[in-house]
Design an enzyme around this catalytic site. Structure first.
Site, PDB file in Angstrom:
ATOM      1  N   ASP A 188      39.518  -6.329  52.158  1.00 53.65           N
ATOM      2  CA  ASP A 188      39.605  -5.502  53.358  1.00 53.65           C
ATOM      3  C   ASP A 188      38.663  -6.037  54.435  1.00 53.65           C
ATOM      4  O   ASP A 188      37.502  -6.351  54.155  1.00 53.65           O
ATOM      5  CB  ASP A 188      39.242  -4.051  53.003  1.00 53.65           C
ATOM      6  CG  ASP A 188      39.973  -3.073  53.878  1.00 53.65           C
ATOM      7  OD1 ASP A 188      39.742  -3.090  55.106  1.00 53.65           O
ATOM      8  OD2 ASP A 188      40.785  -2.290  53.355  1.00 53.65           O
ATOM      9  N   SER A 199      43.722  -0.933  58.571  1.00 54.35           N
ATOM     10  CA  SER A 199      44.150  -0.826  57.170  1.00 54.35           C
ATOM     11  C   SER A 199      45.516  -0.181  57.029  1.00 54.35           C
ATOM     12  O   SER A 199      46.291  -0.556  56.141  1.00 54.35           O
ATOM     13  CB  SER A 199      43.159   0.025  56.386  1.00 54.35           C
ATOM     14  OG  SER A 199      41.956  -0.646  56.223  1.00 54.35           O
ATOM     15  N   ASP A 212      35.473   1.968  65.989  1.00 58.28           N
ATOM     16  CA  ASP A 212      36.547   1.135  66.556  1.00 58.28           C
ATOM     17  C   ASP A 212      36.193   0.719  67.979  1.00 58.28           C
ATOM     18  O   ASP A 212      36.900  -0.095  68.587  1.00 58.28           O
ATOM     19  CB  ASP A 212      37.869   1.907  66.569  1.00 58.28           C
ATOM     20  CG  ASP A 212      38.236   2.410  65.186  1.00 58.28           C
ATOM     21  OD1 ASP A 212      37.872   1.729  64.213  1.00 58.28           O
ATOM     22  OD2 ASP A 212      38.853   3.482  65.083  1.00 58.28           O
ATOM     23  N   ARG A 270      47.037   8.302  63.193  1.00 59.25           N
ATOM     24  CA  ARG A 270      46.866   7.707  61.867  1.00 59.25           C
ATOM     25  C   ARG A 270      46.598   8.786  60.819  1.00 59.25           C
ATOM     26  O   ARG A 270      45.893   9.748  61.064  1.00 59.25           O
ATOM     27  CB  ARG A 270      45.728   6.688  61.897  1.00 59.25           C
ATOM     28  CG  ARG A 270      45.407   6.143  60.527  1.00 59.25           C
ATOM     29  CD  ARG A 270      44.698   4.834  60.551  1.00 59.25           C
ATOM     30  NE  ARG A 270      43.844   4.692  59.383  1.00 59.25           N
ATOM     31  CZ  ARG A 270      43.185   3.596  59.095  1.00 59.25           C
ATOM     32  NH1 ARG A 270      43.274   2.540  59.876  1.00 59.25           N
ATOM     33  NH2 ARG A 270      42.421   3.544  58.037  1.00 59.25           N
ATOM     34  N   LYS A 277      38.805   3.352  49.776  1.00 59.43           N
ATOM     35  CA  LYS A 277      39.961   2.481  50.018  1.00 59.43           C
ATOM     36  C   LYS A 277      41.092   2.765  49.032  1.00 59.43           C
ATOM     37  O   LYS A 277      42.100   2.040  49.032  1.00 59.43           O
ATOM     38  CB  LYS A 277      39.550   0.995  49.896  1.00 59.43           C
ATOM     39  CG  LYS A 277      38.547   0.535  50.944  1.00 59.43           C
ATOM     40  CD  LYS A 277      39.185   0.401  52.321  1.00 59.43           C
ATOM     41  CE  LYS A 277      38.186  -0.042  53.375  1.00 59.43           C
ATOM     42  NZ  LYS A 277      38.729   0.015  54.734  1.00 59.43           N
ATOM     43  N   ASP A 298      34.967  -4.931  55.097  1.00 59.69           N
ATOM     44  CA  ASP A 298      35.293  -3.917  56.079  1.00 59.69           C
ATOM     45  C   ASP A 298      34.248  -2.811  56.174  1.00 59.69           C
ATOM     46  O   ASP A 298      33.719  -2.538  57.248  1.00 59.69           O
ATOM     47  CB  ASP A 298      36.645  -3.292  55.741  1.00 59.69           C
ATOM     48  CG  ASP A 298      37.040  -2.301  56.812  1.00 59.69           C
ATOM     49  OD1 ASP A 298      37.308  -2.748  57.943  1.00 59.69           O
ATOM     50  OD2 ASP A 298      37.047  -1.093  56.538  1.00 59.69           O
ATOM     51  N   HIS A 329      31.626  -2.415  59.258  1.00 59.78           N
ATOM     52  CA  HIS A 329      31.626  -1.298  60.218  1.00 59.78           C
ATOM     53  C   HIS A 329      30.220  -0.754  60.500  1.00 59.78           C
ATOM     54  O   HIS A 329      30.030  -0.030  61.469  1.00 59.78           O
ATOM     55  CB  HIS A 329      32.471  -0.140  59.689  1.00 59.78           C
ATOM     56  CG  HIS A 329      33.948  -0.302  59.884  1.00 59.78           C
ATOM     57  ND1 HIS A 329      34.511  -0.552  61.110  1.00 59.78           N
ATOM     58  CD2 HIS A 329      34.986  -0.202  59.005  1.00 59.78           C
ATOM     59  CE1 HIS A 329      35.837  -0.609  60.967  1.00 59.78           C
ATOM     60  NE2 HIS A 329      36.143  -0.421  59.709  1.00 59.78           N
ATOM     61  N   ASP A 347      43.816  -7.526  55.000  1.00 60.36           N
ATOM     62  CA  ASP A 347      44.644  -6.642  55.830  1.00 60.36           C
ATOM     63  C   ASP A 347      44.365  -6.825  57.320  1.00 60.36           C
ATOM     64  O   ASP A 347      45.224  -6.521  58.148  1.00 60.36           O
ATOM     65  CB  ASP A 347      44.491  -5.177  55.407  1.00 60.36           C
ATOM     66  CG  ASP A 347      43.054  -4.676  55.425  1.00 60.36           C
ATOM     67  OD1 ASP A 347      42.114  -5.512  55.467  1.00 60.36           O
ATOM     68  OD2 ASP A 347      42.867  -3.449  55.394  1.00 60.36           O
ATOM     69  N   HIS A 348      43.186  -7.303  57.674  1.00 61.29           N
ATOM     70  CA  HIS A 348      42.797  -7.510  59.078  1.00 61.29           C
ATOM     71  C   HIS A 348      41.380  -8.050  59.070  1.00 61.29           C
ATOM     72  O   HIS A 348      40.724  -8.054  58.028  1.00 61.29           O
ATOM     73  CB  HIS A 348      42.831  -6.194  59.882  1.00 61.29           C
ATOM     74  CG  HIS A 348      42.029  -5.112  59.226  1.00 61.29           C
ATOM     75  ND1 HIS A 348      40.660  -5.062  59.305  1.00 61.29           N
ATOM     76  CD2 HIS A 348      42.401  -4.089  58.420  1.00 61.29           C
ATOM     77  CE1 HIS A 348      40.230  -4.041  58.584  1.00 61.29           C
ATOM     78  NE2 HIS A 348      41.258  -3.435  58.025  1.00 61.29           N
ATOM     79  N   HIS A 364      37.139  -3.661  63.834  1.00 62.71           N
ATOM     80  CA  HIS A 364      38.014  -4.738  63.358  1.00 62.71           C
ATOM     81  C   HIS A 364      38.174  -5.764  64.480  1.00 62.71           C
ATOM     82  O   HIS A 364      37.664  -5.579  65.580  1.00 62.71           O
ATOM     83  CB  HIS A 364      39.395  -4.179  62.992  1.00 62.71           C
ATOM     84  CG  HIS A 364      39.343  -3.119  61.931  1.00 62.71           C
ATOM     85  ND1 HIS A 364      40.378  -2.262  61.689  1.00 62.71           N
ATOM     86  CD2 HIS A 364      38.360  -2.784  61.060  1.00 62.71           C
ATOM     87  CE1 HIS A 364      40.057  -1.453  60.702  1.00 62.71           C
ATOM     88  NE2 HIS A 364      38.837  -1.740  60.304  1.00 62.71           N
TER      89      HIS A 364
HETATM   90  O1  2PG Z   1      37.460   3.387  58.659  1.00 63.36           O
HETATM   91  C1  2PG Z   1      38.538   3.519  59.277  1.00 63.36           C
HETATM   92  O2  2PG Z   1      39.115   4.599  59.402  1.00 63.36           O
HETATM   93  C2  2PG Z   1      39.165   2.309  59.935  1.00 63.36           C
HETATM   94  C3  2PG Z   1      38.473   2.074  61.240  1.00 63.36           C
HETATM   95  O3  2PG Z   1      38.660   3.143  62.097  1.00 63.36           O
HETATM   96  O4  2PG Z   1      39.045   1.193  59.107  1.00 63.36           O
HETATM   97  P1  2PG Z   1      40.250   0.744  58.127  1.00 63.36           P
HETATM   98  O5  2PG Z   1      41.461   0.583  58.981  1.00 63.36           O
HETATM   99  O6  2PG Z   1      39.784  -0.566  57.562  1.00 63.36           O
HETATM  100  O7  2PG Z   1      40.399   1.789  57.102  1.00 63.36           O
HETATM  101 MN    MN Z   2      41.173  -2.384  56.258  1.00 62.07          MN
HETATM  102 MN    MN Z   3      37.954  -0.760  58.684  1.00 54.66          MN
END
Ligand code: 2PG
Ligand code: MN
Ligand code: MN
Length: 544
Positions: free
Chosen positions: A32, A85, A175, A290, A365, A434, A438, A475-476, A505
């Site tokens: 990740d 993600s 973000d 999301r 995750k 990831d 962050h 994934d990114h 990201h």
């Molecule tokens: O932590 C999350 O919610 C996102 C960033 O906003 O990260 P990820 O897409 O890797 O889950």
């Molecule tokens: Mn991710």
């Molecule tokens: Mn993330």
């Protein structure tokens, strides 16, 4: 079973792979937040000791390719949108690209169709006598929500009859740059002032930092959601302010303050009364598109029977999500925009073809390799063929303090699953690049990347023992670039000359193998020329 009847003319049976023997184990490892970028002091992956990945690439550089994991390549509105993600795992799991939530909401707002749908008609019934509450992430990150969409929704809702609006803001800093909460609140306040000039009673009512208030995921820590419930619904929080700008400015005076973790606050009137608790007869919209970080709140808002924390008061509201967040639970039951219909995912193909799968990650995750992978559906397709294993994440410790996270534990579980020979596909997500990325802590992210590399070694060694093959990808991007940069790529500095930390990201590509075996003579992946083809290939490898 979450299976549906086959689409017309499209059988579920998978054709045999031309070269790969049936029953060969396939390991799928998603790192990740693990993008590819040139060496640089802010590239933590490059700075970290990663002998396993280095050896893989060095031994057979031609077997690796870069694939896009951001923007339109994964169904996002524009190529300025970083990957995330949800879209990454949706694409990997489905083997196809769908117009994602962000894009669908853009289209519904632009055409005005959002106001004609069932969801909006439903909440509108509260506009005459009740308040419209909007709860969500205040940011233009484009991962969970977008500020311009909130602006359009505020304007549109008021034009369609909302007379009293309360916004409950979750500050970002993950973000988008830390500290940007102040600017977003300023812009929101300007919009609300304009609405007030038009006679709409519109105000911010409560808020807090996304990682500490409301936006938990995968049931990692219900206390996060409870703090949000208390502030948004009950109007109770330790911090009370006269307006939201004062709130974020004051809370940020704490030298350790961080937008992601601001404490919960409520806005109160002259007499100290909260200006916008949620009451019987009100309408509520969670405006994130999301899913993962809205599901828990949606359950609290929608479920009559709920025992995750004491809600104290459960107002009778009309609630709609921006999207439906969980296609299996049909949660929430009302929504403004229909979510992408992610059909015929690899998980469903495997289940329908009798292929046994094992999926594992740690809590933060876990839903990535299950829920997102399966097209935003919770649960199994066929529990007798699937096992999903969750390693509990650390709670209450920032990931830069524990940067190794549960990488080793995930790897050990995956190794045991592989060696048990009870599964044909074993897929994992390794979170370090990831989650530690962050935090913006470079030293810790380097430690996290090393731990991820060690985990990969354990898994690949096990795959080698059983003569399996693997797909190792990401994934990114995230950990490969920790500096905010100007257009020429030079790190940007703040007024004290310090490089601005990038917690988000990135737009960088990720690597994926052309060929998937360390030891068996190369099996060229038939159609792995883009992220969206990887999982299709995984299916085909496993076909009977
Ligand atoms: O932590 C999350 O919610 C996102 C960033 O906003 O990260 P990820 O897409 O890797 O889950
Ligand atoms: Mn991710
Ligand atoms: Mn993330």
């Amino acid at each position: 079973m979450a299976t549906r009847p086959p689409a017309e003319g499209k059988p579920w049976e998978l054709a045999a792979h031309p070269r790969l023997a049936k029953g060969t184990l396939v390991g799928v490892v998603v790192l990740d937040g693990w993008g590819e970028a040139p060496p640089d002091p802010f590239n933590c992956i490059h700075a970290a000791d990663t002998p396993t990945l280095d050896a893989l690439k060095k031994a057979a550089p031609a077997r690796w390719r870069l694939i896009k994991a951001h923007g339109t390549a994964v169904g996002l509105p524009t190529d300025d949108d970083m990957g995330n993600s949800e879209v990454g795992h949706n694409a990997l799991g489905a083997g196809q690209i769908y117009a994602q939530g962000a894009k669908l909401v853009d289209l519904a707002l632009a055409s005005g169709k959002i106001y004609e749908g069932e969801g909006f008609k439903y909440i509108r019934q509260s506009f005459d006598d009740g308040t419209l509450h909007l709860i969500g992430l205040l940011s233009d990150g484009g991962v969970h929500s977008r500020f311009d969409q909130l602006q359009l929704l505020l304007k549109g809702a008021s034009e369609h009859g909302a007379k009293r609006i309360r916004v409950h803001v979750l500050t970002d800093g993950r973000d988008v740059l830390d500290g940007s909460s102040v600017r977003f609140v300023e812009m929101l306040e300007e919009d609300l002032a304009r609405l007030r000039e038009k006679g709409v009673d519109a105000r911010v009512a409560s808020g807090g930092g996304r990682m500490y208030v409301t936006m938990d995921r995968y049931e990692n820590d219900w206390q996060v959601v409870k703090r949000g419930w208390d502030a948004h619904v009950l109007g109770e929080a330790p911090h009370k302010f006269k307006n939201a700008l004062e709130a974020v400015k004051k809370l940020r005076e704490d030298p350790k303050a961080n937008d992601q973790y601001l404490p919960p606050f409520v806005i109160v009137d002259e007499s100290g009364k909260p200006v916008g608790p949620i009451q019987d007869g009100d309408a509520v919209v969670t405006f994130n598109f999301r899913a993962d970080r809205m599901v828990m709140l949606a359950k609290a808002l929608e479920y009559e029977n709920f025992d995750k924390f004491d809600r104290i008061r459960f107002p009778k509201i009309r609630y709609a999500g921006m999207l439906q967040y969980d296609g299996e639970l049909k949660l929430p039951s009302h929504y403004l925009v229909a979510p992408p219909e992610i059909e015929r995912t690899s998980g469903e193909y495997l289940a329908r073809n009798g292929v046994r799968t094992y999926a594992c990650s740690e809590t933060v995750k876990f839903g990535h390799v299950t829920f997102f992978w399966n097209g935003n559906r919770s649960g199994y397709f066929n529990p007798s063929l699937e096992k999903y294993e969750e390693i509990p994440s650390d709670i209450g410790i920032p990931f830069n303090v524990q940067p190794k996270m549960k990488a080793l534990e995930i790897a050990q579980k995956a190794r045991d699953a592989i060696l048990s020979r009870k599964f044909d596909q074993v897929r994992v997500n390794i979170a370090n690049g990831d989650m530690v990325g962050h935090t913006g802590d470079i030293e810790a992210t380097i430690v996290g990347c090393k731990a991820a590399d060690e985990a990969v070694k354990i898994i690949l060694d096990a795959i080698e023992q059983v003569g399996g093959i693997f797909v190792l990808t990401a994934d990114h991007g995230n950990a490969e670039d920790m500096a905010k940069r100007d257009k020429s790529g030079k790190p940007l500095r703040d007024k004290d000359g310090k490089v601005q930390t990038l917690t988000s990201h990135t737009l960088n590509p990720v690597s994926a193998p052309h060929e998937v075996s360390r030891h068996v003579d190369p099996y060229v992946l038939a159609c792995q020329c883009a992220l969206n083809r990887v999982s299709e290939t995984v299916c085909r490898f496993q076909s009977p």
